[in-house]
Write a protein that holds these residues in place. Structure first.
Motif, PDB file in Angstrom:
ATOM      1  N   VAL A 263      43.575  41.019  29.479  1.00 15.96           N
ATOM      2  CA  VAL A 263      43.373  39.576  29.613  1.00 15.96           C
ATOM      3  C   VAL A 263      41.880  39.321  29.508  1.00 15.96           C
ATOM      4  CG1 VAL A 263      43.793  37.560  31.060  1.00 15.96           C
ATOM      5  CG2 VAL A 263      45.311  39.534  31.223  1.00 15.96           C
ATOM      6  N   ASP A 264      41.482  38.393  28.637  1.00 15.77           N
ATOM      7  CA  ASP A 264      40.059  38.094  28.470  1.00 15.77           C
ATOM      8  C   ASP A 264      39.839  36.610  28.775  1.00 15.77           C
ATOM      9  OD1 ASP A 264      37.424  38.410  27.896  1.00 15.77           O
ATOM     10  OD2 ASP A 264      37.665  38.310  25.721  1.00 15.77           O
ATOM     11  N   LEU A 265      39.011  36.326  29.799  1.00 17.40           N
ATOM     12  CA  LEU A 265      38.869  34.954  30.279  1.00 17.40           C
ATOM     13  C   LEU A 265      37.412  34.559  30.409  1.00 17.40           C
ATOM     14  CD1 LEU A 265      41.461  35.174  33.175  1.00 17.40           C
ATOM     15  CD2 LEU A 265      41.870  34.308  30.883  1.00 17.40           C
ATOM     16  N   PHE A 266      37.173  33.285  30.760  1.00 16.75           N
ATOM     17  CA  PHE A 266      35.813  32.790  31.000  1.00 16.75           C
ATOM     18  C   PHE A 266      35.785  32.116  32.368  1.00 16.75           C
ATOM     19  CE2 PHE A 266      38.441  29.804  28.769  1.00 16.75           C
ATOM     20  CZ  PHE A 266      38.337  28.664  29.548  1.00 16.75           C
ATOM     21  N   GLY A 267      34.600  31.928  32.914  1.00 16.41           N
ATOM     22  CA  GLY A 267      34.481  31.271  34.216  1.00 16.41           C
ATOM     23  C   GLY A 267      35.267  32.014  35.285  1.00 16.41           C
TER      24      GLY A 267
ATOM     25  N   LYS B  50      44.705  44.320  32.886  1.00 15.01           N
ATOM     26  CA  LYS B  50      43.261  44.533  32.939  1.00 15.01           C
ATOM     27  C   LYS B  50      42.562  43.273  32.484  1.00 15.01           C
ATOM     28  CE  LYS B  50      42.590  49.446  32.573  1.00 15.01           C
ATOM     29  NZ  LYS B  50      42.798  50.475  31.564  1.00 15.01           N
ATOM     30  N   GLN B  51      41.608  42.806  33.295  1.00 15.98           N
ATOM     31  CA  GLN B  51      40.930  41.558  32.949  1.00 15.98           C
ATOM     32  C   GLN B  51      39.457  41.788  32.663  1.00 15.98           C
ATOM     33  OE1 GLN B  51      41.307  38.077  35.691  1.00 15.98           O
ATOM     34  NE2 GLN B  51      39.125  37.850  35.249  1.00 15.98           N
TER      35      GLN B  51
ATOM     36  N   PHE C 261      42.971  34.439  38.921  1.00 15.31           N
ATOM     37  CA  PHE C 261      44.193  35.253  38.997  1.00 15.31           C
ATOM     38  C   PHE C 261      43.946  36.518  39.799  1.00 15.31           C
ATOM     39  CE2 PHE C 261      44.986  33.384  34.573  1.00 15.31           C
ATOM     40  CZ  PHE C 261      45.700  32.313  35.094  1.00 15.31           C
ATOM     41  N   LYS C 262      42.800  37.152  39.485  1.00 14.39           N
ATOM     42  CA  LYS C 262      42.469  38.411  40.153  1.00 14.39           C
ATOM     43  C   LYS C 262      42.128  38.146  41.613  1.00 14.39           C
ATOM     44  CE  LYS C 262      39.534  41.427  37.954  1.00 14.39           C
ATOM     45  NZ  LYS C 262      38.129  41.641  37.587  1.00 14.39           N
ATOM     46  N   GLU C 263      41.252  37.134  41.829  1.00  9.28           N
ATOM     47  CA  GLU C 263      40.758  36.831  43.165  1.00  9.28           C
ATOM     48  C   GLU C 263      41.893  36.472  44.121  1.00  9.28           C
ATOM     49  OE1 GLU C 263      39.614  35.815  40.353  1.00  9.28           O
ATOM     50  OE2 GLU C 263      37.443  36.071  40.265  1.00  9.28           O
ATOM     51  N   SER C 264      42.923  35.796  43.613  1.00  2.00           N
ATOM     52  CA  SER C 264      43.995  35.378  44.517  1.00  2.00           C
ATOM     53  C   SER C 264      45.130  36.405  44.572  1.00  2.00           C
ATOM     54  CB  SER C 264      44.542  34.024  44.081  1.00  2.00           C
ATOM     55  OG  SER C 264      44.936  34.099  42.733  1.00  2.00           O
ATOM     56  N   GLY C 265      44.912  37.567  43.937  1.00  2.00           N
ATOM     57  CA  GLY C 265      45.875  38.656  44.063  1.00  2.00           C
ATOM     58  C   GLY C 265      47.117  38.511  43.209  1.00  2.00           C
ATOM     59  N   LEU C 266      47.095  37.619  42.217  1.00  3.27           N
ATOM     60  CA  LEU C 266      48.304  37.417  41.411  1.00  3.27           C
ATOM     61  C   LEU C 266      48.616  38.618  40.521  1.00  3.27           C
ATOM     62  CD1 LEU C 266      48.135  33.652  40.357  1.00  3.27           C
ATOM     63  CD2 LEU C 266      49.588  34.727  42.069  1.00  3.27           C
ATOM     64  N   TYR C 267      47.573  39.239  39.961  1.00  2.00           N
ATOM     65  CA  TYR C 267      47.827  40.426  39.127  1.00  2.00           C
ATOM     66  C   TYR C 267      48.482  41.518  39.952  1.00  2.00           C
ATOM     67  CZ  TYR C 267      44.588  38.476  35.626  1.00  2.00           C
ATOM     68  OH  TYR C 267      43.959  37.688  34.714  1.00  2.00           O
ATOM     69  N   ASP C 268      47.943  41.743  41.153  1.00  2.00           N
ATOM     70  CA  ASP C 268      48.493  42.798  42.008  1.00  2.00           C
ATOM     71  C   ASP C 268      49.966  42.540  42.293  1.00  2.00           C
ATOM     72  OD1 ASP C 268      46.118  44.117  42.089  1.00  2.00           O
ATOM     73  OD2 ASP C 268      45.429  43.151  43.941  1.00  2.00           O
ATOM     74  N   GLU C 269      50.254  41.272  42.568  1.00  2.00           N
ATOM     75  CA  GLU C 269      51.640  40.932  42.878  1.00  2.00           C
ATOM     76  C   GLU C 269      52.535  41.184  41.668  1.00  2.00           C
ATOM     77  OE1 GLU C 269      51.791  37.041  44.621  1.00  2.00           O
ATOM     78  OE2 GLU C 269      53.999  37.079  44.610  1.00  2.00           O
ATOM     79  N   TYR C 270      52.030  40.812  40.491  1.00  2.00           N
ATOM     80  CA  TYR C 270      52.817  40.999  39.274  1.00  2.00           C
ATOM     81  C   TYR C 270      53.057  42.478  39.009  1.00  2.00           C
ATOM     82  CZ  TYR C 270      54.542  40.285  34.529  1.00  2.00           C
ATOM     83  OH  TYR C 270      55.327  40.264  33.397  1.00  2.00           O
ATOM     84  N   MET C 271      52.007  43.282  39.236  1.00  2.00           N
ATOM     85  CA  MET C 271      52.152  44.716  38.981  1.00  2.00           C
ATOM     86  C   MET C 271      53.116  45.352  39.970  1.00  2.00           C
ATOM     87  SD  MET C 271      48.441  46.011  37.624  1.00  2.00           S
ATOM     88  CE  MET C 271      47.263  45.064  38.544  1.00  2.00           C
TER      89      MET C 271
END
Lengths: 433, 313
Positions: free
Chosen positions: A47-51, A74-75, A55-65
């Protein structure tokens, strides 16, 4: 002489090996745009983002994984959207180095629809329809022939963030309702700024930059830089001119800390308290938390801004056609933009949902970092009054030109009229081809 | 032809024709790799860039090319931003090259004395050059920071007003030039040092016998002896200054070269056209103009050097 030569040849050998290694890793990285799959069915989604999407900070990736043990997310990110966009364009032209999921800022989507619709996957074929989103948000990424090029994440309802400790020190009220009433108009905001400046310590400005105020004020207009027919109106639109006049007045009154946004100096100023207020679209909350950190917890607060409305920014997630995991990427996007996750993201990070379902569920949210400010209530009201913005293909370029020109006014004492002309020249330079 | 060249070979008696041919072809084989690589990675891109510069090409739709003729070039001449970049390239070039070479000359002169730990100082000279542009520029950008930079802090402790090293025209150009000077002074000093060591010691001895002071020796022995080296460094530095790119790009992390383009060099202008505005055709035209400019400068330098040599004799 002999040992020297021996050294040289080992050095040459070393250099050769290094070059080979670089080549190998270069190949490796361009090939691994999410394709590092082992035989056991594991998938890495990049995942490639700006600003700060949060998603990462609020733990959404972890939850999804956790929900999908076969997936690794990977962001990578770039703070400045301008730089991110530039890199994205280069990669799209070359076709390499793209992530499976790329973020798109709302100011860029009109251009993407017009020029690059064939570079992104039609998410409708993968089950993403944007039907749950506020109407304009979904419509903005739909091509004329019905393709859906991005999934809506957040929108940017506006408010004002302010430092209660600095307000108190300058003898200003700190109550949100009282403040919202005082700065119900931009003139009121400037007047209060003058009161603040009269008593505040030297080096403690009222706000971060003229550009921040300008962008927020322009964000309250339905038509900004281009009209419904796509015609450029940035040079004649009275809404833009008023915002320009107000922003240059801010500079003339000495209320700006003259910090260009998204620069290291600006970031540092969040923790040192160089400015007391900040135009605050909802996503800025997460940015403030990231930059000011735990030490500033409780010092910040939020109140409804002038006009109690406006939209600044907001984003989409898109899948480039080069992605080797389009289906898996779409699954992740679908989950990240579902109403439950949008609601979580708002509660933890402040990114305001574009999903109507999520909007209904977050009205009572308060943010402990911001003195328990009722962010749900404030931003919901701002979003409810928000105009359905007309998006032009060059919004990004035009916005940057105005931002730079305001920087000239505040930092190099350029006369506002001359700076306005510079902005016009710069836009022409960028567009004329 | 074959027989004459074969006749020169010592073993001309046995199979002269065959030997002769391989003997003539082999050297071409040895130099071929360079020319093949040059053709593929040097000449072809150069010519292709020229081809692209005659078209309208946009990065976002790079598969489409519309013939424009010389329009990209003529528009360039009308573009005030191009002239601004050219002017900045010149002023930053002067601001960085002149102090850089003068300092290098002085340093080389000092290093040429017999002093303790000489090799340490000589190696230390090369350290800035070994540092990457990115790292050096990022450190300097911090030092030149307006609100938290070390340099403004020092200025304020001696009672001077802080300077906006990013937004002010001259201050920002000096800032960029400082990075360039810092990186290349040692490199040039070592080149000068090598040149100085080739000057025969007897010249200094006889000058000393004639009662010349250190300074007079430097002026009348060292400088004339170094002239070819100085010409070389001036040519190389001029080319380097014309292509200046990394330092101004990273100074604020922005291809615009500052909010008013006040330190946008030609290299940055090219990059901005191509990768911020996505006009590849115009970027290619800028690239060719820069190429021609450098050729012109090199010829000019060579002509001046040749004339000086003639008048000396």
């Amino acid at each position: 002489m002999r040992p020297f030569r021996a050294h040289r040849s080992t050095a040459a050998l070393g250099a050769g090996a290094l070059a080979a290694a670089l080549l190998l890793t270069a190949c490796g990285s361009s090939g691994s745009a999410g394709s590092k799959d082992a035989a056991d069915g594991k998938v890495t989604i990049t995942v490639d983002l700006f600003g700060t999407f949060g998603f990462k900070e609020s733990g959404l990736y972890d939850e999804y994984m956790k929900l999908h043990p076969e997936v690794t997310v990977k962001q990578t990110d770039t703070q400045d959207e301008g730089q991110y966009w530039q890199a994205l364009q280069t990669k799209l032209a070359g076709g390499g180095g793209l992530a499976d999921i790329q973020g798109l800022e709302v100011g860029r989507v009109a251009g993407v629809l017009q020029k690059q619709a064939d570079k992104f996957v039609d998410l409708k074929t993968l089950g993403i329809t944007n039907e749950d989103l506020v109407a304009w948000k979904g419509a903005a990424v739909k091509t004329a022939d019905g393709k859906v090029l991005g999934a809506g994440t957040d929108i940017g309802p506006e408010a004002i963030c302010y430092r209660t400790d600095l307000f108190k020190a300058a003898g200003l009220p700190t109550d949100r309702t009282e403040l919202a009433a005082k700065w119900s108009t931009w003139q009121g905001y400037l007047d209060l700024g003058k009161q603040y400046a009269a008593k505040a310590e030297a080096g403690n400005a009222w706000t971060d930059s003229a550009a921040g105020m300008f962008t927020a004020e322009v964000g309250q207009q339905k038509v900004r830089y281009a009209d419904e027919s796509g015609k450029a109106v940035y040079d004649s639109n009275p809404g833009v001119k008023t915002a320009w006049a107000d922003a240059t007045k801010l500079v003339a009154d000495g209320l700006s800390a003259k910090l260009p946004q998204w620069t290291p100096e600006w970031n540092k100023a969040f923790s040192t308290g160089k400015f007391a207020t900040l135009s605050c679209p909802a996503w800025m909350i997460g940015y403030i938390k990231g930059q000011a950190g735990d030490a500033a917890k409780g010092k910040w607060d939020i109140a409804a801004g002038p006009g109690k409305t406006g939209n600044w920014g907001g984003s989409y997630l898109a899948v480039p056609k080069t992605s080797k995991h389009q289906k898996e990427a779409a699954e992740l996007i679908k989950w990240l933009t579902a109403k439950e996750q949008q609601a979580t993201l708002f509660t933890k990070q402040g990114s305001f949902p574009s999903s109507t379902g999520a909007q209904a569920s977050i009205k009572a949210v308060k943010d402990p970092y911001f003195n328990d400010a009722p962010i749900g209530e404030i931003f919901s009201e701002s979003a409810a009054n928000m105009p359905a913005q007309v998006l032009g293909t060059d919004d990004g370029v035009v916005g940057k030109a105005f931002t730079d020109a305001l920087g000239e006014v505040e930092r190099t004492n350029t006369a506002p009229d001359a700076a306005w002309k510079h902005a016009m020249d710069n836009i022409k330079k960028a567009n004329g081809s | 032809m074959a027989t004459t060249s074969a006749a020169r070979l010592p073993a001309a008696g046995t199979a002269p024709a065959r030997r002769g041919r391989t003997g003539r072809i082999a050297p071409y084989g040895f130099v071929a790799p360079f020319f093949v690589l040059f053709a593929a990675f040097g000449l072809f891109p150069l010519l292709y860039t020229a081809y692209v510069s005659l078209h309208r090409v946009e990065l976002q739709t790079s598969d489409r090319m519309d013939w424009l003729g010389l329009q990209n070039y003529t528009r360039l001449l009308d573009d005030p931003f191009f002239w601004n970049a050219l002017r900045n390239t010149f002023t930053i070039g002067v601001l960085s090259t002149v102090p850089q070479l003068l300092m290098a000359l002085g340093l080389a002169h000092l290093l040429n004395y017999k002093l303790r730990g000489r090799s340490f100082f000589r190696v230390a000279m090369l350290l800035p050059y070994a540092t990457s542009v990115a790292a050096a520029t990022l450190v300097f950008a911090q030092l030149f920071g307006r609100d938290y930079g070390l340099i403004n802090w020092v200025l304020s402790t001696v009672g001077l007003n802080p300077v906006d090293w990013q937004a002010d025209t001259w201050a920002s150009q000096i800032g960029v030039s400082t990075v360039v000077t810092w990186r290349w002074t040692g490199y040039n000093a070592l080149i000068y040092l090598a040149g100085m060591q080739a000057i025969p010691g007897e010249l200094y001895e006889s000058a000393a016998v004639d009662g010349a002071s250190r300074w007079q020796q430097f002026r009348h022995v060292t400088i004339p002896g170094l002239r070819p080296t100085i010409v070389f460094t001036v040519v190389v530095s001029t080319i380097g200054a014309t292509q200046l790119f990394g330092e101004p790009l990273l100074y604020e992390g922005n291809a615009g070269g500052g909010i008013s383009h006040q330190y946008q060099t030609l290299g940055l202008y090219l990059y901005e056209q191509g990768w911020s505005f996505f006009h590849l055709g115009r970027a290619a035209a800028v690239a060719w103009v820069m190429f021609l400019l450098i050729v012109l400068l090199a010829l000019l330098n060579a002509a001046i050097a040749a004339r000086r040599n003639r008048t000396d004799r």
